[in-house]
Each structure stands twice: as structure tokens, then as C-alpha cells.
Design a protein around this motif. Structure first.
Motif, mmCIF file in Angstrom:
data_model
loop_
_atom_site.group_PDB
_atom_site.id
_atom_site.type_symbol
_atom_site.label_atom_id
_atom_site.label_comp_id
_atom_site.label_asym_id
_atom_site.label_seq_id
_atom_site.Cartn_x
_atom_site.Cartn_y
_atom_site.Cartn_z
ATOM 1 N N SER A 132 48.270 44.987 38.527
ATOM 2 C CA SER A 132 47.579 43.872 39.163
ATOM 3 C C SER A 132 47.442 42.673 38.249
ATOM 4 O O SER A 132 46.633 41.786 38.490
ATOM 5 N N THR A 185 48.337 37.567 45.441
ATOM 6 C CA THR A 185 47.373 38.641 45.649
ATOM 7 C C THR A 185 47.718 39.466 46.893
ATOM 8 O O THR A 185 47.713 40.703 46.852
ATOM 9 N N CYS A 227 38.098 41.469 45.901
ATOM 10 C CA CYS A 227 37.556 41.471 44.534
ATOM 11 C C CYS A 227 37.135 42.881 44.106
ATOM 12 O O CYS A 227 37.412 43.309 42.977
ATOM 13 N N THR A 249 47.794 39.155 39.792
ATOM 14 C CA THR A 249 46.866 38.760 40.848
ATOM 15 C C THR A 249 45.708 37.984 40.240
ATOM 16 O O THR A 249 45.502 37.963 39.026
ATOM 17 N N PHE A 271 48.917 43.645 47.246
ATOM 18 C CA PHE A 271 48.355 44.698 48.094
ATOM 19 C C PHE A 271 49.410 45.261 49.056
ATOM 20 O O PHE A 271 49.321 46.421 49.453
ATOM 21 N N THR A 286 41.535 36.429 41.416
ATOM 22 C CA THR A 286 40.490 36.219 42.412
ATOM 23 C C THR A 286 40.040 34.769 42.344
ATOM 24 O O THR A 286 40.131 34.120 41.306
ATOM 25 N N LEU A 312 40.269 45.014 43.423
ATOM 26 C CA LEU A 312 40.951 44.677 42.163
ATOM 27 C C LEU A 312 40.185 45.171 40.942
ATOM 28 O O LEU A 312 40.786 45.437 39.895
ATOM 29 N N VAL A 334 42.880 50.950 40.501
ATOM 30 C CA VAL A 334 43.792 49.811 40.543
ATOM 31 C C VAL A 334 44.004 49.242 39.148
ATOM 32 O O VAL A 334 45.121 48.929 38.758
ATOM 33 N N ARG A 335 42.923 49.130 38.388
ATOM 34 C CA ARG A 335 43.044 48.589 37.027
ATOM 35 C C ARG A 335 43.839 49.541 36.139
ATOM 36 O O ARG A 335 44.590 49.098 35.268
ATOM 37 N N ALA A 356 46.484 50.060 45.596
ATOM 38 C CA ALA A 356 45.627 48.918 45.884
ATOM 39 C C ALA A 356 45.301 48.837 47.378
ATOM 40 O O ALA A 356 44.172 48.509 47.754
#
Length: 487
Positions: free
Chosen positions: A289, A221, A275, A292, A225, A294, A278, A283-284, A231
Motif C-alpha cells: 500500500s 487508492t 483510512c 496509496t 483496493f 489518504t 489502510l 494491509v500494512r 485490502a
């Protein structure tokens, strides 16, 4: 236009000042000129062999050496602009000048001062550290440490120990087999670096399956970033929105275990912002991602417990990194405290994963400093430190045993100089021997001499004096842990 001159610039200067009166301002000290403005004094360059030019060149060499800058730094436009502003008449040499002349000369000057500085030290301790550069070149750095007459610690990086090896009696190295074999060749008093010992113990704990899996998830994660500008920008927005500190995420480094601890702590601090970032549409939408993840509430709770279990090692590592105060006396108390904290691994209120971490740490630390020589060095150092002289981490029998060894060593050291001390104490001259005693004292001897026999003080042995000195030292209250033992 042509201006007549006879081997100097006086005519040119007079002509310019006549037709350009504003240049007269250069004759008086004023604030620095604006960029691009030039006066005659800008063109009068300092000769390379002038004292000021030499002084500036040496200062640049010191700057390169102390800040570990590349030689090409002197050719950077920003650095040249600073020097042009501060001293326009100075001509900056090329990087070859610093490579081939300035830095080697500075090295020789510093090396020449080293024996003189170490000659004033009664005893020198040496630390050795082997390392590999990015170009895969192997190096060993030797650093000499000693205490001055004003009770200050001085450290000097050395090239060789041959010139002052008679003063070197103690050496500290890492736990590598080649370093341990090297110190045995010179029969030196050897101690293993406690910070390196803590690093080895911590790495064993970090290799536990549940810990390594957690670190891997967090590492993926934080790495995401660092790689993704989108991100990273989203994380900053969420930090501001959630009023969290604007701290960047950290990624661990293999050679430093505490970097893994810092990575986990920073992740837990920024977890709400992570969280939210993300889940951000930008970002999505980027689709990068996917690797990554959470952490769930249970994972976060477990991560906090694991970080809490490792915090004592983190604090101990920071203590051993102190460079303004002796750290050898701290080793034995810290080692004993860590063993005590990690031994209670079966507490009912601790999670099984935390207990496993503590057991792993305890097993590794309990194997360290088990030989009589290493224990004796550490305990002697702690006894001579007024902060830890009570040796509260030992039993009463162990304390008395350490005190006996310290007394014996002090007596042995005193015997080496006792003859010189006896000759220097209370010297009696021939005149004093021949001078008659005072009349009052003579009368007292005549009247009471038969009753009170003259008793001479029996000289104490070195062992008795050492015992008395140690007893007086131990009777004084210990120094506060926040104070400097040298002071």
C-alpha cells in the motif's frame, strides 16, 4: 438381453414398463425430473427441421443478439444444462450454426421489417455514433428515431440510409470533425449531441492541475483496493464495523467524465473505511500500500466542493441520456441554465479552486451552439415542447423573434398541403347547390336582405392561421416538467 423390434420402440417400451413400473410416471405431466434421471421421452430428440426446434433456435439467436453474448455461449455447460432441463428433446446446435445461419437469418428478417416500419413515419431523425472495438475495429452506428401515430418514440438501428433518405431531415452527431463534415454532404438539419458537448466541457475542468492531482491520488487508492484481495477484505470489515454501505470503490474511465465524478463521490462516502483499512495491520504488513494515500480534512473539503461544482453537469448528462422522451427541446434550457450557474464564478463564498472550475466550464459552454442555425433548431424545439414553450431563459425580444420564426415555418408547412385541405373541407355536391333554400330563410332574406348585406367569411391566410394557432398554444398553461410532452 435382446428385445425384438420391428422398426419402432414399442416392444422396448413395453418391456421397460413391465420390468420398471416406475417409468410409468413419465406418461403423466409431473415436475421436472431430477438430474441424471432419464426416461424414454428423453431420447426422442426433436428433429432439427421441426417447428419447435426452429423456434427455440431463433429464440437463442435473439438472446445472443439482444444481450450481446459471444457465439461460444451456446457451448457453455451452464447454458446447456438450462436447456436440457426445460426441453430435453432439443439438440443445441454448435456455435457455427448461429454464426453462419441463425444470426444472419435473423439480421435479414429484421432488416426486411425496417423499411415498412419507417415508411409509417412522417419524419425521421438520425443519430450517428462512431466507436472503436477492443480489437481496434472502427464502426459507425446509425439509429433512426421517429414518433408513431400513438405518440410513442420508436428507435431502430439501421445499416444504411439510402433506402429511406427522403424521410430523414434531421441528424444528431458528436462534435468530431469527420462527423461534422459528413452531415454537410447531405445538407441535413444538424444538431450536435449535447451529452457529448457536456463531456468535452467537463474534461477541460478535469484537466485543471488541482483537479487532475486530486483524481490521481484517489485513482491510485481505488486501484490498490481493486488489485489487493487483502485490502478489499479489510475494507469490507471496516464498512461493517463503521456501518457504511457495502459499496465497492469505483475507478474512472477516460471516455466518460461522469465516471470521475462517481469515483470521487464513492471515495468520499467510504473515506472513513478506507483510512481504517489502510491502517489495518494485515494491509500494512502486506507492504503493497505504499503507493496509496489518504486525504487530509482540507483535501476532503476541497474534493467535496469540486464534486459539488460538477454536479449540475452530472445531472444534465443523466437527463440527456433519457431514451423515452425527446431530449432536443431540453438542450436550450439546460445550456442556458448551466451558463448562468457557471457565470457567477466570482462569488465571495466560493473557494478559488471552485471558481476556476466554473470559469473553465463557462468558457467551453459559451462557445457551443453560437451559430444562427443551431440556435434556431434548439429554440424552435423548446417552443414546440409544452414544458418549455414560455422560453423563460430568453428576453422578451428574443421570445418574440423565436415566435415569429416558428409562425413563418408553420405557415410554410401549411401551404404545402393547403390545396388538399381546401378540397377536403366542406365539399358541396351538385344536389346541395340545386336544392332551394328553406321557406323561412327565404322570407328572412326578402324582409331584411336590404339592411343586412350577406357577409361571407373572408378566408384566412396560412400566416394568420399559424399566428392564431401559436397564440392559442401559448395561452394554455405550460406542462409540468415531470410530465411527458408526447402524452
Amino acid at each position: 438381453m435382446k428385445v425384438k423390434y420391428f422398426g419402432n420402440t414399442s416392444n422396448a417400451r413395453a418391456h421397460l414398463l413391465h420390468h420398471r413400473p416406475e417409468l410409468k410416471e413419465a406418461e403423466q405431466p409431473l415436475p421436472p425430473q431430477t438430474p441424471g434421471q432419464r426416461t424414454l421421452h428423453h431420447f426422442a430428440k426433436l428433429p432439427a427441421n421441426s417447428e419447435r426446434a426452429k423456434w427455440i433456435s431463433k429464440a437463442i439467436a435473439c438472446f445472443i443478439s439482444k444481450d450481446l453474448r459471444p457465439y461460444s455461449f451456446v457451448e457453455n455447460e451452464g447454458f446447456r444444462f438450462v436447456l436440457r432441463t426445460t426441453e430435453p428433446k432439443y439438440v443445441i446446435p454448435s456455435h457455427q450454426f448461429f454464426t453462419e445461419k441463425a444470426i444472419p437469418q435473423l439480421h435479414e428478417e429484421t432488416k426486411a421489417k425496417l423499411p415498412e416500419a419507417l415508411a409509417k413515419a412522417h419524419r425521421v431523425a438520425l443519430t450517428c455514433d462512431a466507436w472503436t472495438s477492443r480489437a481496434t475495429h472502427s464502426f459507425v452506428t446509425f439509429t433512426a428515431h421517429y414518433i408513431t401515430d400513438t405518440w410513442q418514440i420508436e428507435s431502430r438501428v439501421t445499416n444504411t440510409t439510402d433506402e429511406w433518405n427522403r424521410q430523414i431531415r434531421d441528424v444528431v452527431t458528436g462534435n468530431a470533425a469527420n462527423m461534422l463534415a459528413a452531415v454537410q454532404l447531405d445538407n441535413l438539419t444538424h444538431s450536435k449531441c449535447f451529452a457529448h458537448t457536456l463531456n468535452l466541457a467537463a474534461h477541460r475542468a478535469l484537466k485543471l492541475n488541482h483537479v487532475s492531482r486530486l483524481l490521481g491520488r484517489i485513482r491510485r487508492t481505488t486501484g490498490f483496493f481493486h488489485r489487493s484481495p487483502i485490502a478489499s477484505h479489510a475494507l469490507q470489515e471496516k464498512q461493517n464495523l463503521l456501518q457504511l454501505p457495502a459499496h465497492k470503490l469505483k475507478t474512472d474511465v477516460t471516455t466518460r467524465w461522469n465516471s470521475a465524478y462517481e469515483m470521487v463521490k464513492r471515495y468520499l462516502e467510504q473515506q472513513p473505511a478506507i483510512c481504517a483499512a489502510l491502517l489495518s495491520p494485515h494491509v500494512r504488513k502486506s507492504g503493497s500500500s505504499g503507493d496509496t494515500c489518504t486525504l487530509s480534512e482540507t483535501d476532503i473539503s476541497n474534493a467535496e466542493e469540486r464534486a459539488k461544482a460538477l454536479k449540475p453537469l452530472k445531472d444534465a448528462t443523466n437527463i440527456m441520456s433519457e431514451d423515452s422522451c425527446p431530449t432536443l427541446p431540453v438542450t436550450a434550457p439546460l445550456h442556458a441554465q448551466l451558463l448562468q450557474d457557471t457565470e457567477a464564478a466570482s462569488a465571495a463564498d466560493e473557494a478559488p479552486l471552485v471558481q476556476e472550475i466554473k470559469r473553465t466550464l463557462h468558457e467551453d459552454l459559451s462557445k457551443r451552439y453560437t451559430s444562427f442555425q443551431s440556435k434556431n433548431i434548439l429554440l424552435t424545439a423548446s417552443t414546440l415542447d409544452p414544458r418549455f414553450k414560455a422560453l423563460l431563459f430568453l428576453s422578451r425580444e428574443e421570445q418574440l423573434d423565436v415566435h415569429a420564426r416558428v409562425t413563418a415555418e408553420a405557415a410554410a408547412l401549411e401551404k404545402e398541403v393547403v390545396s388538399a385541405e381546401v378540397g377536403a373541407e366542406n365539399p358541396v355536391t351538385k344536389e346541395e347547390e340545386e336544392s332551394p333554400p328553406p321557406k323561412r330563410a327565404l322570407a328572412l332574406v326578402n324582409l331584411l336582405g336590404r339592411t343586412f348585406m350577406e357577409v361571407r367569411a373572408v378566408p384566412k391566410s396560412a400566416g394568420s392561421r399559424a399566428e392564431e394557432e401559436l397564440r392559442k398554444y401559448l395561452e394554455v398553461p405550460p406542462l409540468s416538467l415531470s410530465e411527458d410532452p408526447l402524452q
